[in-house]
Design a protein around this motif. Structure first.
Motif, PDB file in Angstrom:
ATOM      1  N   ASN A 139      10.959   8.609   4.025  1.00 31.03           N
ATOM      2  CA  ASN A 139      12.405   8.380   3.946  1.00 31.03           C
ATOM      3  C   ASN A 139      13.045   8.419   5.326  1.00 31.03           C
ATOM      4  N   MET A 140      12.636   9.377   6.141  1.00 32.43           N
ATOM      5  CA  MET A 140      13.183   9.491   7.490  1.00 32.43           C
ATOM      6  C   MET A 140      12.836   8.267   8.331  1.00 32.43           C
ATOM      7  N   LYS A 141      11.664   7.715   8.093  1.00 35.59           N
ATOM      8  CA  LYS A 141      11.244   6.512   8.811  1.00 35.59           C
ATOM      9  C   LYS A 141      11.922   5.252   8.267  1.00 35.59           C
ATOM     10  N   GLY A 142      12.555   5.387   7.104  1.00 35.88           N
ATOM     11  CA  GLY A 142      13.186   4.222   6.496  1.00 35.88           C
ATOM     12  C   GLY A 142      12.198   3.257   5.882  1.00 35.88           C
ATOM     13  N   LEU A 143      11.061   3.773   5.418  1.00 34.88           N
ATOM     14  CA  LEU A 143      10.012   2.935   4.870  1.00 34.88           C
ATOM     15  C   LEU A 143      10.103   2.870   3.345  1.00 34.88           C
ATOM     16  N   ASP A 144       9.877   1.697   2.806  1.00 29.86           N
ATOM     17  CA  ASP A 144       9.861   1.520   1.361  1.00 29.86           C
ATOM     18  C   ASP A 144       8.484   1.914   0.818  1.00 29.86           C
ATOM     19  N   TYR A 145       8.462   2.580  -0.324  1.00 31.27           N
ATOM     20  CA  TYR A 145       7.202   2.979  -0.920  1.00 31.27           C
ATOM     21  C   TYR A 145       7.384   3.148  -2.424  1.00 31.27           C
ATOM     22  N   GLU A 146       6.274   3.084  -3.128  1.00 28.96           N
ATOM     23  CA  GLU A 146       6.273   3.340  -4.566  1.00 28.96           C
ATOM     24  C   GLU A 146       5.823   4.775  -4.785  1.00 28.96           C
ATOM     25  N   TYR A 147       6.565   5.508  -5.591  1.00 27.54           N
ATOM     26  CA  TYR A 147       6.199   6.883  -5.901  1.00 27.54           C
ATOM     27  C   TYR A 147       5.642   6.938  -7.318  1.00 27.54           C
ATOM     28  N   MET A 148       4.477   7.565  -7.450  1.00 31.10           N
ATOM     29  CA  MET A 148       3.834   7.689  -8.760  1.00 31.10           C
ATOM     30  C   MET A 148       3.678   9.167  -9.104  1.00 31.10           C
ATOM     31  N   GLU A 149       4.346   9.581 -10.154  1.00 31.69           N
ATOM     32  CA  GLU A 149       4.290  10.970 -10.616  1.00 31.69           C
ATOM     33  C   GLU A 149       2.961  11.215 -11.328  1.00 31.69           C
ATOM     34  N   GLU A 150       2.248  12.250 -10.888  1.00 32.32           N
ATOM     35  CA  GLU A 150       0.951  12.585 -11.461  1.00 32.32           C
ATOM     36  C   GLU A 150       1.073  13.758 -12.425  1.00 32.32           C
ATOM     37  N   ASP A 151       0.208  13.785 -13.408  1.00 31.84           N
ATOM     38  CA  ASP A 151       0.072  14.907 -14.324  1.00 31.84           C
ATOM     39  C   ASP A 151      -1.159  15.690 -13.889  1.00 31.84           C
ATOM     40  N   ILE A 152      -0.955  16.880 -13.341  1.00 38.68           N
ATOM     41  CA  ILE A 152      -2.065  17.662 -12.806  1.00 38.68           C
ATOM     42  C   ILE A 152      -3.088  18.002 -13.885  1.00 38.68           C
ATOM     43  N   ASP A 153      -2.620  18.166 -15.119  1.00 39.01           N
ATOM     44  CA  ASP A 153      -3.533  18.509 -16.212  1.00 39.01           C
ATOM     45  C   ASP A 153      -4.267  17.297 -16.771  1.00 39.01           C
ATOM     46  N   ASN A 154      -3.859  16.132 -16.358  1.00 40.53           N
ATOM     47  CA  ASN A 154      -4.502  14.895 -16.814  1.00 40.53           C
ATOM     48  C   ASN A 154      -4.459  13.886 -15.677  1.00 40.53           C
ATOM     49  N   LYS A 155      -5.259  14.139 -14.666  1.00 42.39           N
ATOM     50  CA  LYS A 155      -5.217  13.353 -13.438  1.00 42.39           C
ATOM     51  C   LYS A 155      -5.599  11.897 -13.689  1.00 42.39           C
ATOM     52  N   SER A 156      -4.850  11.019 -13.033  1.00 48.23           N
ATOM     53  CA  SER A 156      -5.077   9.591 -13.212  1.00 48.23           C
ATOM     54  C   SER A 156      -6.379   9.156 -12.548  1.00 48.23           C
ATOM     55  N   GLN A 157      -6.902   8.042 -13.006  1.00 43.52           N
ATOM     56  CA  GLN A 157      -8.108   7.486 -12.407  1.00 43.52           C
ATOM     57  C   GLN A 157      -7.850   7.094 -10.954  1.00 43.52           C
ATOM     58  N   LEU A 158      -6.621   6.655 -10.677  1.00 46.28           N
ATOM     59  CA  LEU A 158      -6.270   6.280  -9.312  1.00 46.28           C
ATOM     60  C   LEU A 158      -6.367   7.475  -8.381  1.00 46.28           C
ATOM     61  N   LEU A 159      -5.883   8.646  -8.829  1.00 43.73           N
ATOM     62  CA  LEU A 159      -5.984   9.851  -8.007  1.00 43.73           C
ATOM     63  C   LEU A 159      -7.439  10.248  -7.798  1.00 43.73           C
ATOM     64  N   LEU A 160      -8.230  10.235  -8.871  1.00 41.16           N
ATOM     65  CA  LEU A 160      -9.633  10.636  -8.766  1.00 41.16           C
ATOM     66  C   LEU A 160     -10.416   9.710  -7.842  1.00 41.16           C
ATOM     67  N   GLU A 161     -10.066   8.433  -7.857  1.00 43.13           N
ATOM     68  CA  GLU A 161     -10.740   7.482  -6.976  1.00 43.13           C
ATOM     69  C   GLU A 161     -10.221   7.570  -5.541  1.00 43.13           C
ATOM     70  N   SER A 162      -8.944   7.917  -5.388  1.00 40.59           N
ATOM     71  CA  SER A 162      -8.337   7.971  -4.055  1.00 40.59           C
ATOM     72  C   SER A 162      -8.714   9.239  -3.303  1.00 40.59           C
ATOM     73  N   ASN A 163      -8.914  10.333  -4.032  1.00 43.55           N
ATOM     74  CA  ASN A 163      -9.301  11.597  -3.400  1.00 43.55           C
ATOM     75  C   ASN A 163     -10.434  12.233  -4.198  1.00 43.55           C
ATOM     76  N   PRO A 164     -11.630  11.645  -4.133  1.00 44.71           N
ATOM     77  CA  PRO A 164     -12.755  12.169  -4.909  1.00 44.71           C
ATOM     78  C   PRO A 164     -13.289  13.502  -4.383  1.00 44.71           C
ATOM     79  N   VAL A 165     -12.930  13.873  -3.157  1.00 43.98           N
ATOM     80  CA  VAL A 165     -13.466  15.094  -2.555  1.00 43.98           C
ATOM     81  C   VAL A 165     -12.791  16.337  -3.136  1.00 43.98           C
ATOM     82  N   THR A 166     -11.452  16.420  -3.034  1.00 47.61           N
ATOM     83  CA  THR A 166     -10.741  17.600  -3.533  1.00 47.61           C
ATOM     84  C   THR A 166      -9.945  17.323  -4.802  1.00 47.61           C
ATOM     85  N   ARG A 167      -9.674  16.025  -5.077  1.00 45.81           N
ATOM     86  CA  ARG A 167      -8.907  15.619  -6.257  1.00 45.81           C
ATOM     87  C   ARG A 167      -7.510  16.247  -6.271  1.00 45.81           C
ATOM     88  N   LYS A 168      -6.973  16.481  -5.085  1.00 46.50           N
ATOM     89  CA  LYS A 168      -5.672  17.115  -4.964  1.00 46.50           C
ATOM     90  C   LYS A 168      -4.619  16.134  -4.475  1.00 46.50           C
TER      91      LYS A 168
END
Length: 266
Positions: free
Chosen positions: A58-87
């Motif tokens: 926001n400070m940089k003035g950059l446009d982005y898409e925000y995706m709300e995650e459910d920690i108890d039911n992590k999305s496949q995108l999260l698991l694929e994007s951070n397979p090491v810690t899944r955080k």
């Protein structure tokens, strides 16, 4: 004193073979440099770490898409994007994921150097000190604060409270002794340290309702209290700061559920 660098040229060129295992990563980096900027943030509304990333963008003035995650039911995108810690958080830039909030902040500042204000100072010493205080916030403030809710004994909780208060008072002194008592840790404008600490503003205010004591006090930490109000009032922060009451309600419900789960079976 002159510095002499001794070099020796190889008798024949050295050939480097590209490992097949590295090819996908190299192709991804080339994609980042060649494509337009498509930014996606994976996070949760209550995460202080995800808030850091969104605030920096926001400070940089950059446009982005925000995706709300459910920690108890992590999305496949999260698991694929951070397979090491899944955080969380994860920043996905043109299909390439970057993980861990501090690393993401530096990535944003470097890759979008010509866009918006810089987060890290230009001076090498000041830049090193900013990194030092960012690490201090994570290790000496956030870590013991989290420990207060995870402590198994009253003694552990009390020790965590003491460590958290000490960190807050240290940051109060740092802000009070800043150059000409500037409004932000970064000086006249918010910078790297401000963004890192910003994620904890709402949670620090929620601590009284959750733990029975105030982290921010007009008499004990006046400068830091003023800083929280000043930072949260920025346009870049106002629209993403979580509601304190909602945080308290969420945390209480989670604590009650945890207590129920660990209750001895009769």
């Amino acid at each position: 004193m002159a510095l002499h660098v001794l070099t020796s040229a190889p008798s024949k060129p050295i050939a480097f073979e590209q490992s097949a295992s590295l090819a996908p990563y190299i192709q991804k980096q080339e994609k980042v440099m060649a494509a337009g900027d498509e930014l996606t943030v994976l996070g949760t509304w209550r995460s202080p770490f995800a808030l850091r990333v969104r605030l920096a963008l926001n400070m940089k003035g950059l446009d982005y898409e925000y995706m709300e995650e459910d920690i108890d039911n992590k999305s496949q995108l999260l698991l694929e994007s951070n397979p090491v810690t899944r955080k969380l958080p994860v920043l996905i830039h043109n299909g390439v994921p970057i993980c861990e909030s501090l690393a993401i902040l530096e990535y944003i500042d470097e890759i979008f150097r010509a866009t918006g204000p810089s987060l890290l100072p230009a001076n090498p010493y000041e830049r090193a000190m900013a990194r030092f205080w960012a690490t201090y916030i994570d290790n000496k403030l956030v870590a013991p604060w989290l420990k207060m809710f995870r402590a198994n004994t009253g003694r552990e909780k009390a020790e965590a409270m003491t460590d958290t208060v000490e960190a807050v008072e240290t940051l109060e002194r740092v802000l009070s002794k800043g150059k000409l008592r500037k409004p932000f840790f970064g000086g006249d404008d918010a910078g790297y340290v401000d963004v890192v600490l910003a994620g904890m503003i709402a949670w620090m205010h929620a601590t009284k309702a959750l733990c029975g004591f105030e982290l921010l006090d007009a008499n004990r930490t006046p400068r830091l209290l003023e800083w929280t109000e000043r930072l949260a009032g920025l346009d870049a922060a106002r629209k993403i700061m979580p509601d304190v009451g909602k945080l308290v309600e969420f945390k209480r419900a989670k604590m009650m559920n945890q207590n129920y789960l660990i209750r001895p079976k009769m």
